[in-house]
Design an enzyme around this catalytic site. Structure first.
Site, PDB file in Angstrom:
ATOM      1  N   ASP A 167       7.677   4.382  -6.843  1.00  0.00           N
ATOM      2  CA  ASP A 167       6.941   3.514  -5.941  1.00  0.00           C
ATOM      3  C   ASP A 167       7.264   2.090  -6.387  1.00  0.00           C
ATOM      4  O   ASP A 167       7.748   1.870  -7.501  1.00  0.00           O
ATOM      5  CB  ASP A 167       5.445   3.805  -6.042  1.00  0.00           C
ATOM      6  CG  ASP A 167       4.619   2.915  -5.146  1.00  0.00           C
ATOM      7  OD1 ASP A 167       5.008   2.720  -3.985  1.00  0.00           O
ATOM      8  OD2 ASP A 167       3.594   2.398  -5.616  1.00  0.00           O
ATOM      9  N   LEU A 168       7.003   1.116  -5.534  1.00  0.00           N
ATOM     10  CA  LEU A 168       7.377  -0.265  -5.871  1.00  0.00           C
ATOM     11  C   LEU A 168       6.171  -1.094  -6.304  1.00  0.00           C
ATOM     12  O   LEU A 168       6.042  -1.472  -7.467  1.00  0.00           O
ATOM     13  CB  LEU A 168       8.072  -0.914  -4.674  1.00  0.00           C
ATOM     14  CG  LEU A 168       8.568  -2.349  -4.832  1.00  0.00           C
ATOM     15  CD1 LEU A 168       9.448  -2.498  -6.067  1.00  0.00           C
ATOM     16  CD2 LEU A 168       9.315  -2.788  -3.588  1.00  0.00           C
ATOM     17  N   ASP A 169       5.257  -1.345  -5.374  1.00  0.00           N
ATOM     18  CA  ASP A 169       4.079  -2.156  -5.700  1.00  0.00           C
ATOM     19  C   ASP A 169       3.228  -1.469  -6.754  1.00  0.00           C
ATOM     20  O   ASP A 169       2.818  -0.315  -6.580  1.00  0.00           O
ATOM     21  CB  ASP A 169       3.228  -2.380  -4.448  1.00  0.00           C
ATOM     22  CG  ASP A 169       3.930  -3.240  -3.417  1.00  0.00           C
ATOM     23  OD1 ASP A 169       4.997  -3.789  -3.740  1.00  0.00           O
ATOM     24  OD2 ASP A 169       3.420  -3.359  -2.298  1.00  0.00           O
ATOM     25  N   TRP A 178      -4.946  -9.907   3.181  1.00  0.00           N
ATOM     26  CA  TRP A 178      -5.956  -9.142   3.913  1.00  0.00           C
ATOM     27  C   TRP A 178      -7.280  -9.896   3.978  1.00  0.00           C
ATOM     28  O   TRP A 178      -7.995  -9.838   4.992  1.00  0.00           O
ATOM     29  CB  TRP A 178      -6.171  -7.771   3.276  1.00  0.00           C
ATOM     30  CG  TRP A 178      -5.153  -6.740   3.636  1.00  0.00           C
ATOM     31  CD1 TRP A 178      -4.345  -6.041   2.788  1.00  0.00           C
ATOM     32  CD2 TRP A 178      -4.824  -6.273   4.953  1.00  0.00           C
ATOM     33  NE1 TRP A 178      -3.541  -5.180   3.475  1.00  0.00           N
ATOM     34  CE2 TRP A 178      -3.812  -5.291   4.815  1.00  0.00           C
ATOM     35  CE3 TRP A 178      -5.292  -6.575   6.220  1.00  0.00           C
ATOM     36  CZ2 TRP A 178      -3.262  -4.629   5.902  1.00  0.00           C
ATOM     37  CZ3 TRP A 178      -4.738  -5.922   7.318  1.00  0.00           C
ATOM     38  CH2 TRP A 178      -3.734  -4.955   7.149  1.00  0.00           C
ATOM     39  N   GLY A 225      -0.887   2.194  -1.505  1.00  0.00           N
ATOM     40  CA  GLY A 225      -0.070   3.373  -1.233  1.00  0.00           C
ATOM     41  C   GLY A 225      -0.074   3.857   0.200  1.00  0.00           C
ATOM     42  O   GLY A 225       0.650   4.795   0.526  1.00  0.00           O
ATOM     43  N   VAL A 226      -0.882   3.236   1.064  1.00  0.00           N
ATOM     44  CA  VAL A 226      -0.921   3.697   2.457  1.00  0.00           C
ATOM     45  C   VAL A 226      -0.262   2.660   3.366  1.00  0.00           C
ATOM     46  O   VAL A 226       0.040   1.548   2.940  1.00  0.00           O
ATOM     47  CB  VAL A 226      -2.370   3.982   2.923  1.00  0.00           C
ATOM     48  CG1 VAL A 226      -3.019   5.031   2.041  1.00  0.00           C
ATOM     49  CG2 VAL A 226      -3.216   2.717   2.930  1.00  0.00           C
ATOM     50  N   SER A 272       5.797   2.966   0.754  1.00  0.00           N
ATOM     51  CA  SER A 272       5.266   2.881   2.119  1.00  0.00           C
ATOM     52  C   SER A 272       5.409   1.480   2.698  1.00  0.00           C
ATOM     53  O   SER A 272       5.245   1.272   3.892  1.00  0.00           O
ATOM     54  CB  SER A 272       3.779   3.277   2.147  1.00  0.00           C
ATOM     55  OG  SER A 272       3.614   4.626   1.789  1.00  0.00           O
ATOM     56  N   LYS A 330       2.197   8.035   2.760  1.00  0.00           N
ATOM     57  CA  LYS A 330       1.517   8.814   1.723  1.00  0.00           C
ATOM     58  C   LYS A 330       0.038   8.943   2.081  1.00  0.00           C
ATOM     59  O   LYS A 330      -0.525   8.013   2.655  1.00  0.00           O
ATOM     60  CB  LYS A 330       1.664   8.099   0.375  1.00  0.00           C
ATOM     61  CG  LYS A 330       3.113   7.817  -0.027  1.00  0.00           C
ATOM     62  CD  LYS A 330       3.166   6.849  -1.195  1.00  0.00           C
ATOM     63  CE  LYS A 330       4.597   6.402  -1.475  1.00  0.00           C
ATOM     64  NZ  LYS A 330       4.672   5.380  -2.540  1.00  0.00           N
ATOM     65  N   ASP A 370       1.422   4.696  -8.956  1.00  0.00           N
ATOM     66  CA  ASP A 370       0.212   4.074  -9.490  1.00  0.00           C
ATOM     67  C   ASP A 370      -0.989   4.312  -8.582  1.00  0.00           C
ATOM     68  O   ASP A 370      -2.076   3.807  -8.868  1.00  0.00           O
ATOM     69  CB  ASP A 370       0.416   2.569  -9.674  1.00  0.00           C
ATOM     70  CG  ASP A 370       0.413   1.821  -8.344  1.00  0.00           C
ATOM     71  OD1 ASP A 370       1.057   2.313  -7.382  1.00  0.00           O
ATOM     72  OD2 ASP A 370      -0.225   0.762  -8.269  1.00  0.00           O
TER      73      ASP A 370
END
Length: 218
Positions: A12-14, A28, A50-51, A119, A149, A174
């Protein structure tokens, strides 16, 4: 035949290679205040990890009594992304820690296939800013998947593109949604941060360099 425990790693990246949580939260929060939501907190932001962008927006809109049309939602999501991309201009190669840089180079030199499974639709931009634009064998992100995900599509696609089976790859995550996606796809998982103690995490990682102990285990 390689003695390495895994032949490929899908990151995953972030939150794994770098942290952009602060930028996501700021972007946000700006959207929240624009639509009169004044109680958007870091805890809410953590639920968005993750979403997909639209799913993240739905989490935000839970705090609003107003009903938004699909068109309005798309406009809000686009505004958030534009603000987020502006903030990403603050990222540079110094945001890639020495620990991560050394581990990635060691894995690459050992012949391990390296992929990104994110994502985010901004994965390419973030990698460029980090100086990793052409480093990974494969980058699968929100622009190339239809299900985010915890659906395992992003990881299954990455494994297929590097020519490996899920059992031959390690997923590094993470977020709970990422661990769930990896598990659903038949991958072993390594969890950083808050998912270290998550029951479905195969390997807890106290620091990034521990990945090498896992991959090179006899």
């Amino acid at each position: 035949m390689s003695a390495n425990k895994y032949l490929g790693i899908i990151f995953d990246l972030d939150g794994v290679l770098c942290s952009t949580d602060e930028y996501h939260y700021e972007a946000w929060k700006a959207i929240a205040e624009e639509i009169d939501i004044n109680n958007f907190t870091p805890k809410d932001n953590n639920r968005q990890r993750g979403v997909s962008r639209m799913e993240s927006l739905e989490i935000l809109l839970e705090k609003s009594e107003r009903k938004f049309t699909d068109k309005e939602k798309l406009i809000l999501a686009d505004k958030k992304n534009q603000r987020y991309k502006e903030l990403l201009n603050n990222i540079n190669s110094f945001d890639l820690s020495d620990e991560v840089r050394v581990a990635l180079n060691t894995l690459r030199k050992a012949g391990i296939k390296l992929a990104i499974g994110s994502s985010s639709k901004n994965a390419g931009l973030i990698l460029e800013r980090l100086g990793l634009g052409n480093f990974f064998d494969v980058v699968v992100d929100g622009n190339s998947i239809t299900k985010s995900k915890p659906n395992p599509e992003v990881f299954l696609k990455a494994a297929q593109m590097i020519g490996l089976q899920p059992s031959q790859c390690l997923v590094v995550e993470d977020a709970i949604s990422g661990i769930e996606a990896g598990t659903a796809g038949g991958f072993d998982t390594a969890g950083i941060g808050g998912v270290m103690s998550y029951p479905k995490t195969t390997y807890p990682l106290r620091d990034f360099s521990q990945i090498m102990n896992i991959v090179f285990a006899n």
